[in-house]
Enzyme design. Structure first.
Site, PDB file in Angstrom:
ATOM      1  N   ARG A  82       5.592  -0.466  -6.228  1.00  0.00           N
ATOM      2  CA  ARG A  82       5.638  -1.290  -4.793  1.00  0.00           C
ATOM      3  C   ARG A  82       4.387  -2.246  -5.087  1.00  0.00           C
ATOM      4  O   ARG A  82       4.472  -3.394  -4.201  1.00  0.00           O
ATOM      5  CB  ARG A  82       4.954  -0.231  -4.091  1.00  0.00           C
ATOM      6  CG  ARG A  82       6.183   0.470  -3.551  1.00  0.00           C
ATOM      7  CD  ARG A  82       5.605   1.919  -2.709  1.00  0.00           C
ATOM      8  NE  ARG A  82       5.261   1.200  -1.404  1.00  0.00           N
ATOM      9  CZ  ARG A  82       5.868   1.637  -0.107  1.00  0.00           C
ATOM     10  NH1 ARG A  82       6.733   2.265  -0.265  1.00  0.00           N
ATOM     11  NH2 ARG A  82       5.194   1.195   0.853  1.00  0.00           N
ATOM     12  N   CYS A 106       0.869  -1.132   0.127  1.00  0.00           N
ATOM     13  CA  CYS A 106      -0.161   0.079   0.006  1.00  0.00           C
ATOM     14  C   CYS A 106       0.774   1.296  -0.043  1.00  0.00           C
ATOM     15  O   CYS A 106       1.946   1.271   0.476  1.00  0.00           O
ATOM     16  CB  CYS A 106      -0.815   0.022   1.220  1.00  0.00           C
ATOM     17  SG  CYS A 106      -1.949  -1.484   1.482  1.00  0.00           S
ATOM     18  N   HIS A 143      18.880 -37.686  -1.607  1.00  0.00           N
ATOM     19  CA  HIS A 143      18.059 -38.041  -0.359  1.00  0.00           C
ATOM     20  C   HIS A 143      16.731 -37.907  -0.673  1.00  0.00           C
ATOM     21  O   HIS A 143      15.960 -37.718   0.518  1.00  0.00           O
ATOM     22  CB  HIS A 143      18.607 -37.286   0.731  1.00  0.00           C
ATOM     23  CG  HIS A 143      20.064 -37.702   1.145  1.00  0.00           C
ATOM     24  ND1 HIS A 143      20.475 -38.780   1.724  1.00  0.00           N
ATOM     25  CD2 HIS A 143      21.219 -37.212   0.686  1.00  0.00           C
ATOM     26  CE1 HIS A 143      21.901 -38.870   1.876  1.00  0.00           C
ATOM     27  NE2 HIS A 143      22.268 -37.917   1.257  1.00  0.00           N
ATOM     28  N   GLU A 189       8.697 -16.485  -8.969  1.00  0.00           N
ATOM     29  CA  GLU A 189       8.101 -15.176  -9.141  1.00  0.00           C
ATOM     30  C   GLU A 189       7.431 -14.706 -10.177  1.00  0.00           C
ATOM     31  O   GLU A 189       6.717 -13.897 -10.389  1.00  0.00           O
ATOM     32  CB  GLU A 189       9.440 -14.003  -8.490  1.00  0.00           C
ATOM     33  CG  GLU A 189       9.576 -14.174  -6.988  1.00  0.00           C
ATOM     34  CD  GLU A 189      10.235 -12.920  -6.966  1.00  0.00           C
ATOM     35  OE1 GLU A 189      11.599 -12.752  -7.061  1.00  0.00           O
ATOM     36  OE2 GLU A 189       9.982 -11.658  -6.058  1.00  0.00           O
ATOM     37  N   TRP A 201      -3.055  -2.842  -1.739  1.00  0.00           N
ATOM     38  CA  TRP A 201      -2.481  -4.374  -1.814  1.00  0.00           C
ATOM     39  C   TRP A 201      -3.362  -4.979  -0.666  1.00  0.00           C
ATOM     40  O   TRP A 201      -3.110  -4.923   0.323  1.00  0.00           O
ATOM     41  CB  TRP A 201      -1.198  -4.453  -1.648  1.00  0.00           C
ATOM     42  CG  TRP A 201      -0.653  -5.684  -1.895  1.00  0.00           C
ATOM     43  CD1 TRP A 201      -0.571  -6.292  -3.275  1.00  0.00           C
ATOM     44  CD2 TRP A 201      -0.118  -6.826  -1.171  1.00  0.00           C
ATOM     45  NE1 TRP A 201       0.199  -7.639  -3.117  1.00  0.00           N
ATOM     46  CE2 TRP A 201       0.260  -7.998  -2.138  1.00  0.00           C
ATOM     47  CE3 TRP A 201       0.220  -6.746   0.394  1.00  0.00           C
ATOM     48  CZ2 TRP A 201       1.010  -8.995  -1.483  1.00  0.00           C
ATOM     49  CZ3 TRP A 201       0.633  -7.880   0.667  1.00  0.00           C
ATOM     50  CH2 TRP A 201       1.220  -9.041   0.021  1.00  0.00           C
ATOM     51  N   LYS A 230      13.606 -16.443  -8.552  1.00  0.00           N
ATOM     52  CA  LYS A 230      13.548 -15.614  -9.629  1.00  0.00           C
ATOM     53  C   LYS A 230      12.494 -16.459 -10.514  1.00  0.00           C
ATOM     54  O   LYS A 230      11.350 -15.668 -11.165  1.00  0.00           O
ATOM     55  CB  LYS A 230      14.820 -15.210 -10.406  1.00  0.00           C
ATOM     56  CG  LYS A 230      15.452 -14.455  -9.727  1.00  0.00           C
ATOM     57  CD  LYS A 230      15.171 -12.952  -9.565  1.00  0.00           C
ATOM     58  CE  LYS A 230      14.313 -12.524  -8.364  1.00  0.00           C
ATOM     59  NZ  LYS A 230      15.200 -12.060  -7.181  1.00  0.00           N
ATOM     60  N   ASN A 289      -2.053   2.294   5.710  1.00  0.00           N
ATOM     61  CA  ASN A 289      -1.375   1.290   5.525  1.00  0.00           C
ATOM     62  C   ASN A 289      -1.024   0.547   6.785  1.00  0.00           C
ATOM     63  O   ASN A 289      -0.961   1.163   8.072  1.00  0.00           O
ATOM     64  CB  ASN A 289       0.376   1.998   5.017  1.00  0.00           C
ATOM     65  CG  ASN A 289       0.227   2.544   3.762  1.00  0.00           C
ATOM     66  OD1 ASN A 289      -0.673   2.386   2.936  1.00  0.00           O
ATOM     67  ND2 ASN A 289       1.476   2.909   3.300  1.00  0.00           N
ATOM     68  N   GLY A 290      -0.864  -0.773   6.563  1.00  0.00           N
ATOM     69  CA  GLY A 290      -0.583  -1.700   7.969  1.00  0.00           C
ATOM     70  C   GLY A 290      -1.855  -2.616   8.139  1.00  0.00           C
ATOM     71  O   GLY A 290      -2.682  -2.550   7.289  1.00  0.00           O
ATOM     72  N   GLU A 349      18.325 -18.252  -5.227  1.00  0.00           N
ATOM     73  CA  GLU A 349      17.964 -17.108  -5.568  1.00  0.00           C
ATOM     74  C   GLU A 349      17.397 -17.159  -6.971  1.00  0.00           C
ATOM     75  O   GLU A 349      16.284 -16.824  -7.567  1.00  0.00           O
ATOM     76  CB  GLU A 349      19.196 -16.224  -5.531  1.00  0.00           C
ATOM     77  CG  GLU A 349      18.661 -15.101  -6.234  1.00  0.00           C
ATOM     78  CD  GLU A 349      17.511 -14.201  -5.707  1.00  0.00           C
ATOM     79  OE1 GLU A 349      17.075 -14.517  -4.698  1.00  0.00           O
ATOM     80  OE2 GLU A 349      17.468 -12.891  -6.440  1.00  0.00           O
ATOM     81  N   LYS A 390       6.329  -5.017  -4.160  1.00  0.00           N
ATOM     82  CA  LYS A 390       7.754  -4.643  -4.066  1.00  0.00           C
ATOM     83  C   LYS A 390       8.237  -4.538  -2.774  1.00  0.00           C
ATOM     84  O   LYS A 390       9.430  -4.996  -2.416  1.00  0.00           O
ATOM     85  CB  LYS A 390       7.990  -3.472  -4.855  1.00  0.00           C
ATOM     86  CG  LYS A 390       9.578  -3.099  -5.088  1.00  0.00           C
ATOM     87  CD  LYS A 390      10.290  -4.021  -5.676  1.00  0.00           C
ATOM     88  CE  LYS A 390      11.842  -3.738  -5.767  1.00  0.00           C
ATOM     89  NZ  LYS A 390      12.761  -4.814  -5.850  1.00  0.00           N
TER      90      LYS A 390
HETATM   91  C1  AGP Z   1      12.807 -10.627  -4.595  1.00  0.00           C
HETATM   92  O1  AGP Z   1      12.564 -10.852  -5.710  1.00  0.00           O
HETATM   93  C2  AGP Z   1      11.582 -10.306  -3.776  1.00  0.00           C
HETATM   94  N1  AGP Z   1      10.568  -9.753  -4.417  1.00  0.00           N
HETATM   95  C3  AGP Z   1      11.496 -10.471  -2.441  1.00  0.00           C
HETATM   96  O2  AGP Z   1      11.942 -11.826  -1.904  1.00  0.00           O
HETATM   97  C4  AGP Z   1      12.271  -9.542  -1.253  1.00  0.00           C
HETATM   98  O3  AGP Z   1      13.835  -9.575  -1.662  1.00  0.00           O
HETATM   99  C5  AGP Z   1      12.088  -9.593   0.102  1.00  0.00           C
HETATM  100  O4  AGP Z   1      10.559  -9.192   0.366  1.00  0.00           O
HETATM  101  C6  AGP Z   1      12.824  -8.450   0.777  1.00  0.00           C
HETATM  102  O5  AGP Z   1      12.533  -6.920   0.554  1.00  0.00           O
HETATM  103  P1  AGP Z   1      13.574  -6.244   1.046  1.00  0.00           P
HETATM  104  O6  AGP Z   1      14.902  -6.530   0.627  1.00  0.00           O
HETATM  105  O7  AGP Z   1      13.156  -5.003   0.530  1.00  0.00           O
HETATM  106  O8  AGP Z   1      13.863  -6.236   2.398  1.00  0.00           O
END
Ligand code: AGP
Length: 615
Positions: free
Chosen positions: A27, A2, A511, A495, A80, A492, A105-106, A488, A610
């Site tokens: 965001r 948000c 395993h 996501e 959001w 990616k 927000n929150g 990682e 974001k």
């Molecule tokens: C990564 O591609 C993300 N979208 C997500 O995992 C992100 O890294 C995570 O939410 C942490 O965010 P920050 O680094 O702003 O704390």
């Protein structure tokens, strides 16, 4: 996540609010809305005009124009969804009667009991949100016009449990914004004869570069000519900070997506991150602040806490910190850290890693950690003005520039860069010889150009990405320090292409996960030239023997040959210490091109935001 924007001015504020929302678009959100106090030209009567839409801010722009909404004071929000689906009703601002409108927000954790309470007072609820309860609560404490908006907000927030950043307007006091912060960031943008509010200074870059950062527990009344702030019942003064570069880098330039642009920016931003931090031969640790060297002297162990991609950077750093600095290092996911019993060894440095510096879980972990007796708190962060940086003892900023793509790329590789520098700084105190430091620093100097070369793999990766487009599952393998790199890579792919991707330490294959391998399962492996290569090759043979299709990103010096069902992509040769950073780049490109082939919304993947400012 948000976003909030508010404005009170002599001029029309509608476009300021809409531009602010656009700047917060990156965001992630699902609906948007604004409320303006409109004055009738003939009667001078005022009324609150609310416009809300589901979807992108452009839709709100059209709807606002159509509704001819205008005003010199207003609030706006991108939502959001957390409570209730994305819908016009659930979008903010929320109203209570004709007079109160509010954006939030929150998350309010006790909203159900508040609803019950307010229903008994005769309030009707038209939305599924937690926020509507705050609007009614404020309305309730206004008791008609008996108490001011400010005092009603002060009373209302006493009953709130959870996190909030609030901005409220009241038609009976049509010249004031009342704002409150607890667990969700808010800034006041200071203008000349006009003032603004936002959840991120970025939203106000078009109108001011002067900001007051509200602190936890602050309440403020913002008028055209004045800003008054209270904390724990007392009036307080907060410093005005000038923030340069309020540009949201919103130009994709020649790139189709922000993510691709950000992948390509990596050589430059890694260089920017190293600039002023290393000389030709050594680390310039004074660059991290006057107190930093003294604090580093006390460190005998390290605790890292972060979320998502940033936590993967922490997992890589563990290997560097333990091998270069010989200092034990533990890594926790922020959302779990504060819910377990923590044993803090004397001399432990607490490190948070975050691109945004506003991630609720990471911030909460920091606040929790501050009570536990760590030697110091260090934030590794991309936003100098973020809550995380401001609340930590020291910081090491990454210089990635604004990252807009939801999938983090350049933030990750700059985090790794600074973490490697940190490992050297700690190593100096535990026996790392100057010659060894120089060797590592010289490697760091080579990094931008090796990354540049790795970007040259684009064409090859684009071709193989087509083979992933009909897949539903995939495995990513890496050994040792490359396991977090595989994690990682898998994150990616998940996501942005929505393909299920699981990362495993290659030695764990037999395993369990080997049972998944058949001729439909693509298996991606990262193979740098290190001592574990022989063992990794043996693991890859286990995959080949089960008919799995392998895509191996291998250091070109290994001369790994492609075979039937084993495709080798030669990655520019690099030292073992740089390999986690270098091998990340082709995996970013792979996920990007798979997503392109699948036609997903690369920069705004479904269900994600974001900056995750709720727990
Ligand atoms: C990564 O591609 C993300 N979208 C997500 O995992 C992100 O890294 C995570 O939410 C942490 O965010 P920050 O680094 O702003 O704390």
């Amino acid at each position: 996540m948000c976003g909030i924007v508010g404005a009170v001015a002599e001029r029309e504020v509608r476009d300021i609010l809409l531009e602010g929302l656009k700047r917060l678009e990156y965001r992630g959100y699902d609906s948007a809305g604004l409320a303006l106090i409109t004055t009738d030209a003939t009667t001078s009567d005022t009324r609150i005009n609310t416009v809300k839409t589901v979807g992108k801010v452009n839709k709100l722009v059209t709807a606002t124009t159509k509704a001819k909404a205008s005003g010199r004071i207003g609030i706006a929000h991108t939502r959001w969804a957390t409570h209730g689906k994305p819908s016009v009703a659930n979008a903010h601002p929320h109203r209570s009667g004709d007079d109160i409108a509010l954006v939030h927000n929150g998350i309010i954790e006790n909203y159900e009991s508040l609803r019950t309470l307010l229903k008994k007072q005769g309030y009707r609820f038209d939305t599924d949100t937690d926020t509507e309860a705050i609007a009614h609560l404020i309305h309730h404490y206004r008791e008609g016009n008996k108490h001011s908006l400010l005092s009603a907000v002060k009373k209302a927030i006493k009953l709130l449990e959870g996190a909030y950043g609030l901005c409220v307007i009241d038609n009976n006091e049509p010249d004031k914004l009342v704002v409150a912060r607890s667990g969700s960031p808010l800034v006041i943008g200071v203008g000349i004869g006009e003032n603004f509010v936002a959840s991120d200074p970025l939203a106000l870059g078009q109108v001011t570069d002067r900001f007051i950062y509200l602190e936890e527990g602050d309440i403020a009344q913002v008028e055209r000519e004045s800003v008054n702030i209270w904390h724990k019942g007392k009036k307080v003064k907060r410093e005005i900070t000038t923030v340069a570069h309020q540009n949201n880098d919103s130009d994709k330039g020649r790139y189709e997506h922000f993510m691709l642009k950000e992948i390509y920016e990596q050589p430059k931003v890694i260089k920017d991150t190293l600039d002023g931090r290393i000389s030709k031969t050594s680390v310039l640790e004074q660059a991290f602040g006057i107190e930093a060297p003294g604090l580093f002297d006390k460190v005998t162990s390290v605790q890292i806490v972060a979320c998502g991609t940033s936590s993967h950077a922490g997992l890589v750093a563990k290997y560097w910190i333990e091998s270069i600095a010989k200092v034990p290092c533990q890594v926790d996911i922020a959302s779990d850290y504060r819910y377990r019993d923590i044993i803090v060894l004397p001399g432990t440095l607490f490190i948070t890693i975050s691109q945004s510096g506003e991630t609720a879980d990471t911030l909460a972990a920091l606040r929790y950690a501050k009570k536990l007796g760590y030697v110091a708190t260090l934030a590794i962060c991309n936003v100098a003005t973020s809550s995380l940086v401001r609340e930590s003892d020291i910081n090491m900023l990454t210089m990635a520039g604004q990252e807009i793509g939801v999938a983090s790329t350049k933030a990750f590789t700059t985090q790794l860069t600074i973490l490697l520098v940190l490992a050297i700084v700690l190593g100096r105190r535990t026996g790392l010889k100057p010659a060894a430091e120089t060797k590592l620093v010289k490697e760091l100097h080579k990094l931008p150009s090796i990354i540049e070369k790795a970007l040259g793999l684009k064409k090859q990766i684009k071709t193989i990405s087509k083979q992933f487009s009909d897949k539903h599952h995939s495995l990513f393998l890496g050994r040792g320090i490359q396991y977090p790199v595989a994690k990682e890579g898998a994150l990616k792919l998940k996501e942005i292409s929505y393909i299920h991707a699981e990362a495993y330490p290659a030695g764990e294959l037999k395993h369990g996960p080997l049972a998944l391998v058949d001729n439909k399962m693509p298996v991606v492996a990262v193979a740098p030239n290190n001592d574990l290569l022989g063992k990794l090759k043996a693991n890859l043979s286990e995959v080949s023997a089960r008919g799995g299709k392998l895509y191996v990103f291998a250091d070109e010096s290994i001369n790994f040959a492609s075979e039937k069902r084993l495709k080798v992509i030669n990655v520019p040769s690099c030292s073992e210490v740089l390999a986690p950073i270098v091998f990340t780049v082709p995996l970013q490109l792979l996920s990007y091109y798979v997503a392109i082939t699948k036609g997903t919304d690369v920069d705004h993947p479904r269900n994600l935001a974001k900056s995750v400012t709720v727990e």
